[in-house]
Design an enzyme around this catalytic site. Structure first.
Site, PDB file in Angstrom:
ATOM      1  N   ASP A  46      67.132 -57.810  90.436  1.00  0.00           N
ATOM      2  CA  ASP A  46      66.348 -56.607  90.754  1.00  0.00           C
ATOM      3  C   ASP A  46      67.144 -55.356  91.143  1.00  0.00           C
ATOM      4  O   ASP A  46      68.084 -55.446  91.933  1.00  0.00           O
ATOM      5  CB  ASP A  46      65.437 -56.880  91.958  1.00  0.00           C
ATOM      6  CG  ASP A  46      64.737 -58.200  91.907  1.00  0.00           C
ATOM      7  OD1 ASP A  46      64.821 -58.882  90.884  1.00  0.00           O
ATOM      8  OD2 ASP A  46      64.110 -58.563  92.911  1.00  0.00           O
ATOM      9  N   GLU A 246      55.724 -59.837  93.824  1.00  0.00           N
ATOM     10  CA  GLU A 246      57.041 -59.474  94.332  1.00  0.00           C
ATOM     11  C   GLU A 246      57.287 -57.968  94.160  1.00  0.00           C
ATOM     12  O   GLU A 246      56.625 -57.308  93.355  1.00  0.00           O
ATOM     13  CB  GLU A 246      58.135 -60.241  93.576  1.00  0.00           C
ATOM     14  CG  GLU A 246      58.024 -61.755  93.731  1.00  0.00           C
ATOM     15  CD  GLU A 246      59.144 -62.527  93.046  1.00  0.00           C
ATOM     16  OE1 GLU A 246      59.599 -63.517  93.632  1.00  0.00           O
ATOM     17  OE2 GLU A 246      59.565 -62.176  91.934  1.00  0.00           O
TER      18      GLU A 246
HETATM   19  C1  FRU Z   1      62.415 -60.922  92.321  1.00  0.00           C
HETATM   20  C2  FRU Z   1      62.980 -61.685  93.489  1.00  0.00           C
HETATM   21  C3  FRU Z   1      62.586 -61.005  94.785  1.00  0.00           C
HETATM   22  C4  FRU Z   1      63.663 -61.442  95.717  1.00  0.00           C
HETATM   23  C5  FRU Z   1      64.866 -61.453  94.823  1.00  0.00           C
HETATM   24  C6  FRU Z   1      65.895 -62.473  95.178  1.00  0.00           C
HETATM   25  O1  FRU Z   1      63.104 -61.057  91.146  1.00  0.00           O
HETATM   26  O2  FRU Z   1      62.525 -63.012  93.459  1.00  0.00           O
HETATM   27  O3  FRU Z   1      61.277 -61.319  95.210  1.00  0.00           O
HETATM   28  O4  FRU Z   1      63.805 -60.573  96.795  1.00  0.00           O
HETATM   29  O5  FRU Z   1      64.396 -61.694  93.517  1.00  0.00           O
HETATM   30  O6  FRU Z   1      67.036 -62.333  94.390  1.00  0.00           O
END
Ligand code: FRU
Length: 705
Positions: A46, A246
């Protein structure tokens, strides 16, 4: 053999060179994006901490400093003055371990702000702190240095600050600043993450939106100092409420540029279970009243069939044959399943599980005449798309619902590797008066859990049943978030150009994952509905090389399956703008990354179903994961003058399609051979007019290219 002194020296200097190169990156490796951000090496997911400050765009991101798959999550960092030329910076927040392999804290997704008034007291007004607000993931039970005890698996919200424009960071001594979700959701402490914080000027306060992932809720907090947070409100579940919610985002935008008509946009990323299965992003339009986000009534979709629809089949009956359906394979002689599945209607539904995931079967409806514009149905189960190349052969491994006309599949939908039933719709307005059949096919012998498909409530209606507003209809746009700190109401966003279905196995090295092109978001009224539209960041133009092919006079494309190489234009990185006028052809469009080896990625328009599509089933390497192959489509009506505009950005391992005014966007990774660099236009089964086309090469954004 022992190296002699001279060779040793040469080796040493090569090694030094290699390591300085490794840091800077060579950016010429096969599949290395040329105008999309990638770290020089290792895993990225992300985008995080998007903030503009002092003339620089900051892009932090989920980063594994120690490997090419997800793990050891840290915050990587890059800066840019134009959002296209990026400089990779030292790691901002580095995973913490008390011994090798023993992680005490990972730094998960979050945001960053510049605290100009020094509300936090973490800097000064003359040197305001940059503050990152993120999820601390504590895999093990722990007592922190400040005495706070956290339970194993906790996801809590923390802050860190930088006094040198984001280069070095100090964690706040009072972390975590929000240890548990608000009551009554405190048992969700292992699914509470991804805080997005922004300054809310009308009330001179900070607002945070974070996800209660498993409950399909977002929660809103406010703060005066970034340290003490007060729970304000919650939103959800609503619309696509499956998988995990998310990385939310919340921001205002004017409708059609009218600053006295502001709507707020709530972005919720979902994984798995999005429109293309796996990862995706939905949005809600509504209002934020200082405390709460309230979605516009016309942006919240119920779970009922559309009003005025006719039920074609609800699978309530003593056997498939009693309902007039032909059942073969493991379902021969069987009755629709009696189960309780989230989202299901009535007591029964079609479930091809049969005698197990390895069993195969088909369910075929009686013939019917299409008289409405849409066929809507509930679907869940395995993601194994229909593939025209293998359909009906022994290689066919689909789990799909197909619409057959004259024995040909004209529409197809697969599941999303999840159990919850979701509404999907087919636009069949182009097939009115024709006789069709619906076929539910389970040719999948997989034993990994999703070798079957479930279908319920097939209804005919003149409206499409909308489940969600999708930001991107392609498979590779996730965790989208926007920059803080931009002036003039500008909303620039970027997404992770990957999908959790196969993110850890894409065939790139020594890095894994790229960011999408940065996109300007806006709200535009289209066919009397306000829609989120996107276009690639204007600064991208700075990377545009020469125009290598232009044509502005109408050219007729005709005959069946005609494919025209565009004047021998070639390119692995291109910016293509086209305008087509539909004629009698059922499909038209272009092919990019075409190779003599048969590789091609098709970007086309399907006239009867009013959809723009990307087909990457022959795009190059696809076998690293069974869910990678596929064809993805987005609804797009012709513009008022009847034309279809498509802008296509092609890079060494991606294709981004912006259809119409940017309301139909599809982002897809592709992994073609470097020699597959041809471009062609095509029309299938009739005529279409190519009104204009401009193909420009894209220069590399990396230094020394
Ligand atoms: C989304 C996610 C988020 C989390 C991160 C961990 O892709 O699952 O919810 O903070 O990746 O790397």
């Amino acid at each position: 053999m022992k190296p002699n002194g001279k060779i040793k020296l040469a080796l040493l200097s090569m090694m030094t060179l290699a390591s300085s190169y490794a840091l800077a990156g060579t950016y010429t490796e096969t599949f290395r994006p040329q105008f999309h951000y990638t770290p020089a090496k290792n895993w990225m997911n992300d985008p995080n901490g998007l903030v503009y400050y002092g003339g620089k765009y900051h892009l932090f991101y989920q980063y594994n400093p120690n490997g090419m798959t997800w793990g050891d999550m840290s915050w990587g960092h890059a800066v840019s003055t134009d959002t296209v030329h990026w400089t990779e910076m030292p790691i901002a927040l580095n995973v913490e371990k008390y011994a090798p392999g023993q992680v005490t804290q990972m730094f998960w997704s979050g945001s960053a702000v510049v605290d100009s008034n020094n509300t936090s007291g973490l800097g000064t007004t003359t040197n305001p702190p940059m503050v990152a607000i993120y999820t601390s993931y504590y895999p093990q039970a722990l007592t922190l240095a400040n005495g706070t005890s956290v339970q194993a698996g906790t996801q809590a919200q923390s802050i860190a600050y930088s006094l040198d424009q984001g280069t070095t960071w100090t964690q706040y001594s009072g972390d975590p600043i929000i240890q548990l979700p608000p009551s009554p959701y405190q048992d969700q402490f292992q699914n509470f993450r991804d805080p997005k914080v922004f300054w809310y000027a009308p009330e001179k306060k900070w607002v945070m939106v974070a996800a209660l992932a498993a409950l399909h809720k977002v929660v809103l907090y406010s703060s005066k100092d970034l340290k003490q947070w007060t729970f304000m409100s919650e939103f959800g579940p609503a619309n696509e409420s499956i998988g995990a919610w998310e990385c939310p985002d919340l921001f205002p935008l004017p409708v059609d540029g009218n600053t006295s008509n502001i709507k707020w946009v709530l972005v919720v990323n979902i994984n798995p279970g999005s429109i293309t299965a796996g990862s995706g992003a939905q949005y809600f339009l509504g209002q934020f009243d200082d405390t709460q986000f309230v979605a516009d009534a016309n942006n919240v979709y119920d779970s009922l069939p559309p009003a005025g629809s006719t039920v074609f089949q609800n699978f309530e009956g003593s056997s498939y044959s009693a309902l007039g359906w032909t059942a073969t394979g493991a379902l021969a002689g069987q009755a629709p399943a009696r189960e309780t599945i989230p989202g299901m209607e009535g007591n029964q539904l079609a479930d091809t599980y049969g005698t197990g995931d390895s069993s195969v079967s088909t369910l075929t409806s009686p013939p019917f005449t299409i008289t409405t514009s849409y066929i809507n149905f509930l679907v869940s189960g395995g993601y194994h798309p229909y593939d025209p190349a293998t359909y009906g052969t022994s290689m066919d491994t689909e789990t799909a619902v197909n619409l057959l006309i004259n024995g040909k599949v004209v529409q197809s939908t697969t599941g999303s590797n999840g159990i919850e039933l979701v509404w999907r719709s087919w636009d069949v307005s182009g097939y009115n008066g024709q006789v069709a059949q619906i076929q539910i096919v389970d040719n999948n012998t997989g034993t990994t859990g999703w070798g079957h498909i479930l279908v319920d409530d097939i209804v005919f209606s003149d409206v499409s049943k909308q489940e969600a507003n999708w930001i991107d209809y392609g498979p590779d746009f996730y965790a989208v978030n926007s920059w803080n700190g931009l002036s003039g109401g500008r909303r620039l966003s970027i997404g992770w150009m990957n999908n959790w279905n196969y993110a850890n196995t894409i065939p790139t090295t020594p890095w894994r994952s790229a960011m999408s092109v940065p996109r300007e978001f806006a709200l535009k009224t289209i066919n009397s509905q306000v829609r989120l539209v996107q276009r690639p960041v204007a600064d991208l133009l700075g990377l545009r090389g020469s125009s290598i092919y232009t044509q502005t006079t109408n050219t007729s494309l005709f005959s069946s399956n005609m494919v025209v190489p565009v004047d021998n234009t070639k390119g692995e990185a291109l910016d293509i703008s086209t305008k087509f006028k539909p004629g009698t052809a059922s499909q038209f469009g272009m092919k990019v990354r075409v190779g003599a080896n048969g590789e091609e990625t098709v970007v086309g328009y399907d006239v009867k179903t009013h959809t723009v599509f990307v087909d990457r089933s022959k795009s190059g390497q696809i076998n690293f994961d069974p869910t990678f192959t596929g064809r993805y489509s987005a609804p797009l009506l012709p513009s008022v003058d009847g034309s279809i505009a498509l802008r296509v950005l092609v890079d060494w391992s991606s294709v981004e399609v912006f259809g119409g005014s940017g309301e139909a966007v599809l982002t897809s990774q592709i992994f073609p051979a470097p020699t597959s660099d041809g471009v062609a236009v095509f029309a299938n089964g009739g005529t279409a007019v190519l009104q204009s086309i401009n193909i420009s090469s894209m220069n590399s954004s990396w230094p020394n290219q």
